[in-house]
Design a protein around this motif. Structure first.
Motif, PDB file in Angstrom:
ATOM      1  N   PRO A 279      58.713 -58.056 -21.077  1.00 61.58           N
ATOM      2  CA  PRO A 279      59.883 -57.694 -22.102  1.00 61.58           C
ATOM      3  C   PRO A 279      61.248 -57.690 -21.313  1.00 61.58           C
ATOM      4  CG  PRO A 279      58.155 -56.255 -22.661  1.00 61.58           C
ATOM      5  CD  PRO A 279      57.607 -57.025 -21.102  1.00 61.58           C
ATOM      6  N   GLU A 280      61.271 -57.217 -19.964  1.00 57.40           N
ATOM      7  CA  GLU A 280      62.730 -57.229 -19.535  1.00 57.40           C
ATOM      8  C   GLU A 280      62.925 -58.412 -19.053  1.00 57.40           C
ATOM      9  OE1 GLU A 280      59.410 -56.256 -16.489  1.00 57.40           O
ATOM     10  OE2 GLU A 280      59.661 -55.618 -18.163  1.00 57.40           O
ATOM     11  N   LEU A 281      62.379 -59.517 -18.959  1.00 57.19           N
ATOM     12  CA  LEU A 281      62.922 -60.779 -18.505  1.00 57.19           C
ATOM     13  C   LEU A 281      63.197 -61.481 -20.007  1.00 57.19           C
ATOM     14  CD1 LEU A 281      60.191 -61.740 -15.970  1.00 57.19           C
ATOM     15  CD2 LEU A 281      62.504 -60.825 -15.745  1.00 57.19           C
ATOM     16  N   MET A 282      62.711 -61.087 -21.243  1.00 55.02           N
ATOM     17  CA  MET A 282      63.201 -61.688 -22.340  1.00 55.02           C
ATOM     18  C   MET A 282      64.433 -61.409 -22.929  1.00 55.02           C
ATOM     19  SD  MET A 282      59.415 -61.305 -24.343  1.00 55.02           S
ATOM     20  CE  MET A 282      58.259 -61.646 -23.508  1.00 55.02           C
ATOM     21  N   THR A 283      65.002 -62.532 -23.565  1.00 56.82           N
ATOM     22  CA  THR A 283      66.461 -62.191 -24.245  1.00 56.82           C
ATOM     23  C   THR A 283      66.434 -62.633 -25.680  1.00 56.82           C
ATOM     24  OG1 THR A 283      67.350 -64.278 -23.569  1.00 56.82           O
ATOM     25  CG2 THR A 283      67.916 -62.488 -22.364  1.00 56.82           C
ATOM     26  N   SER A 284      67.010 -62.173 -26.550  1.00 57.15           N
ATOM     27  CA  SER A 284      67.173 -62.718 -28.105  1.00 57.15           C
ATOM     28  C   SER A 284      68.433 -63.295 -28.321  1.00 57.15           C
ATOM     29  CB  SER A 284      66.906 -61.524 -29.127  1.00 57.15           C
ATOM     30  OG  SER A 284      67.259 -61.863 -30.253  1.00 57.15           O
ATOM     31  N   ASN A 285      67.911 -64.392 -29.393  1.00 53.29           N
ATOM     32  CA  ASN A 285      69.391 -65.122 -29.787  1.00 53.29           C
ATOM     33  C   ASN A 285      70.369 -64.359 -30.514  1.00 53.29           C
ATOM     34  OD1 ASN A 285      68.440 -67.292 -28.807  1.00 53.29           O
ATOM     35  ND2 ASN A 285      67.707 -67.990 -30.878  1.00 53.29           N
ATOM     36  N   ARG A 286      69.975 -63.008 -30.971  1.00 56.14           N
ATOM     37  CA  ARG A 286      70.814 -62.216 -31.645  1.00 56.14           C
ATOM     38  C   ARG A 286      71.792 -61.410 -30.566  1.00 56.14           C
ATOM     39  NH1 ARG A 286      65.863 -59.842 -34.924  1.00 56.14           N
ATOM     40  NH2 ARG A 286      65.780 -61.735 -36.521  1.00 56.14           N
ATOM     41  N   GLU A 287      71.134 -61.251 -29.306  1.00 57.79           N
ATOM     42  CA  GLU A 287      72.035 -60.650 -28.285  1.00 57.79           C
ATOM     43  C   GLU A 287      72.856 -61.424 -27.701  1.00 57.79           C
ATOM     44  OE1 GLU A 287      69.243 -59.362 -25.550  1.00 57.79           O
ATOM     45  OE2 GLU A 287      68.110 -57.775 -26.943  1.00 57.79           O
ATOM     46  N   SER A 288      72.857 -62.892 -27.878  1.00 56.32           N
ATOM     47  CA  SER A 288      73.937 -63.843 -27.333  1.00 56.32           C
ATOM     48  C   SER A 288      74.988 -63.791 -28.128  1.00 56.32           C
ATOM     49  CB  SER A 288      73.144 -64.953 -27.445  1.00 56.32           C
ATOM     50  OG  SER A 288      74.093 -66.003 -27.012  1.00 56.32           O
ATOM     51  N   GLN A 289      76.072 -63.738 -27.730  1.00 56.10           N
ATOM     52  CA  GLN A 289      77.703 -63.722 -28.166  1.00 56.10           C
ATOM     53  C   GLN A 289      77.991 -65.144 -28.344  1.00 56.10           C
ATOM     54  OE1 GLN A 289      78.872 -61.167 -29.052  1.00 56.10           O
ATOM     55  NE2 GLN A 289      77.414 -59.945 -28.277  1.00 56.10           N
ATOM     56  N   MET A 290      77.004 -66.172 -28.290  1.00 56.78           N
ATOM     57  CA  MET A 290      77.247 -67.644 -28.525  1.00 56.78           C
ATOM     58  C   MET A 290      76.918 -68.282 -29.811  1.00 56.78           C
ATOM     59  SD  MET A 290      76.697 -69.388 -24.617  1.00 56.78           S
ATOM     60  CE  MET A 290      75.309 -68.396 -24.168  1.00 56.78           C
ATOM     61  N   SER A 291      77.595 -69.221 -30.076  1.00 56.00           N
ATOM     62  CA  SER A 291      77.104 -69.878 -31.623  1.00 56.00           C
ATOM     63  C   SER A 291      76.124 -70.773 -31.155  1.00 56.00           C
ATOM     64  CB  SER A 291      77.992 -70.492 -31.915  1.00 56.00           C
ATOM     65  OG  SER A 291      78.579 -71.786 -31.150  1.00 56.00           O
ATOM     66  N   ALA A 292      75.380 -71.044 -32.155  1.00 59.02           N
ATOM     67  CA  ALA A 292      74.074 -72.237 -31.768  1.00 59.02           C
ATOM     68  C   ALA A 292      74.455 -73.375 -30.926  1.00 59.02           C
ATOM     69  CB  ALA A 292      73.300 -72.823 -33.062  1.00 59.02           C
ATOM     70  N   GLN A 293      75.670 -73.795 -31.280  1.00 51.38           N
ATOM     71  CA  GLN A 293      76.066 -75.203 -30.630  1.00 51.38           C
ATOM     72  C   GLN A 293      76.541 -75.035 -29.400  1.00 51.38           C
ATOM     73  OE1 GLN A 293      76.285 -78.279 -31.967  1.00 51.38           O
ATOM     74  NE2 GLN A 293      76.733 -78.846 -30.005  1.00 51.38           N
ATOM     75  N   GLU A 294      77.341 -73.762 -29.101  1.00 54.06           N
ATOM     76  CA  GLU A 294      77.642 -73.311 -27.650  1.00 54.06           C
ATOM     77  C   GLU A 294      76.327 -73.145 -26.718  1.00 54.06           C
ATOM     78  OE1 GLU A 294      81.716 -70.961 -28.281  1.00 54.06           O
ATOM     79  OE2 GLU A 294      79.669 -70.075 -28.681  1.00 54.06           O
ATOM     80  N   TYR A 295      75.413 -72.629 -27.434  1.00 47.15           N
ATOM     81  CA  TYR A 295      73.977 -72.228 -26.633  1.00 47.15           C
ATOM     82  C   TYR A 295      73.373 -73.644 -26.401  1.00 47.15           C
ATOM     83  CZ  TYR A 295      69.862 -69.628 -25.251  1.00 47.15           C
ATOM     84  OH  TYR A 295      68.773 -69.143 -24.788  1.00 47.15           O
TER      85      TYR A 295
END
Length: 198
Positions: free
Chosen positions: A177-193
């Motif tokens: 779990p400590e290595l995982m990230t969620s798209n929700r936590e990301s401040q980028m849009s889908a295109q930027e990601y």
């Protein structure tokens, strides 16, 4: 080799499992024991080199009161473990557990071999056969225990390697779990990601 029937009795009692016992058949004689130098159990009573076998037979014949006077005698040999001692037997007398393990050979006098063996003869007095056997048994137990310990270490090493290979195949460390990230936590849009991904 036993000097008399009392020493023969001690040899019968305290022989080594890898010993091969020789005696003149049906006559009184010394008990001669062939003992491998290393405790390897690799020499069987059926695979004794011919020259060693002949020397043992000549030694037994030479140390038989009646047999040394005869031109030809029959010599028997068998593993020490095949010797059987029962209550009714005289001192130095033995039988066999299994007659199929007894080998026999007609031996003719060979003065050359007998003379060479008698010149090389070394007599040891006050030999404690019980102490020799106990020391041999301690050495054998130590070798067995060392082999068991080495096998145990090897098994543990193999088990650890198998666990590590299994974990590598299952990607267990990737799903922490400590290595995982969620798209929700990301401040980028889908295109930027997606642009940032490559």
């Amino acid at each position: 080799m036993g000097r008399d029937k009392f020493e023969n009795e001690e040899l019968i009692r305290w022989g080594f499992p890898e010993d091969v016992w020789f005696h003149v058949d049906n006559l009184s004689s010394a008990h001669v024991y062939l003992r491998p130098k290393q405790l390897s159990h690799s020499v069987s009573y059926d695979s004794i080199p011919e020259d060693v076998l002949e020397e043992c037979c000549q030694l037994v014949k030479q140390n038989s009161i009646e047999g040394c006077k005869l031109g030809q005698v029959q010599v028997v040999w068998t593993p020490w473990a095949n010797l059987k001692k029962t209550r009714g037997m005289d001192v130095g007398q033995v039988g066999f557990h299994d007659d199929r393990q007894v080998r026999r050979r007609r031996v003719e006098r060979n003065r050359e071999i007998a003379k060479r063996l008698m010149k090389a003869k070394i007599e040891k007095n006050d030999v404690n056969f019980a102490d020799l056997r106990l020391a041999r048994d301690r050495h054998e137990r130590r070798k067995i225990n060392e082999a068991k310990l080495a096998q145990k270490r090897e098994d543990e090493r193999a088990r650890a390697d198998a666990i590590q290979r299994q974990q590598e195949r299952e990607y267990v460390d990737l799903m922490r779990p400590e290595l995982m990230t969620s798209n929700r936590e990301s401040q980028m849009s889908a295109q930027e990601y997606e642009d940032n991904f490559m």
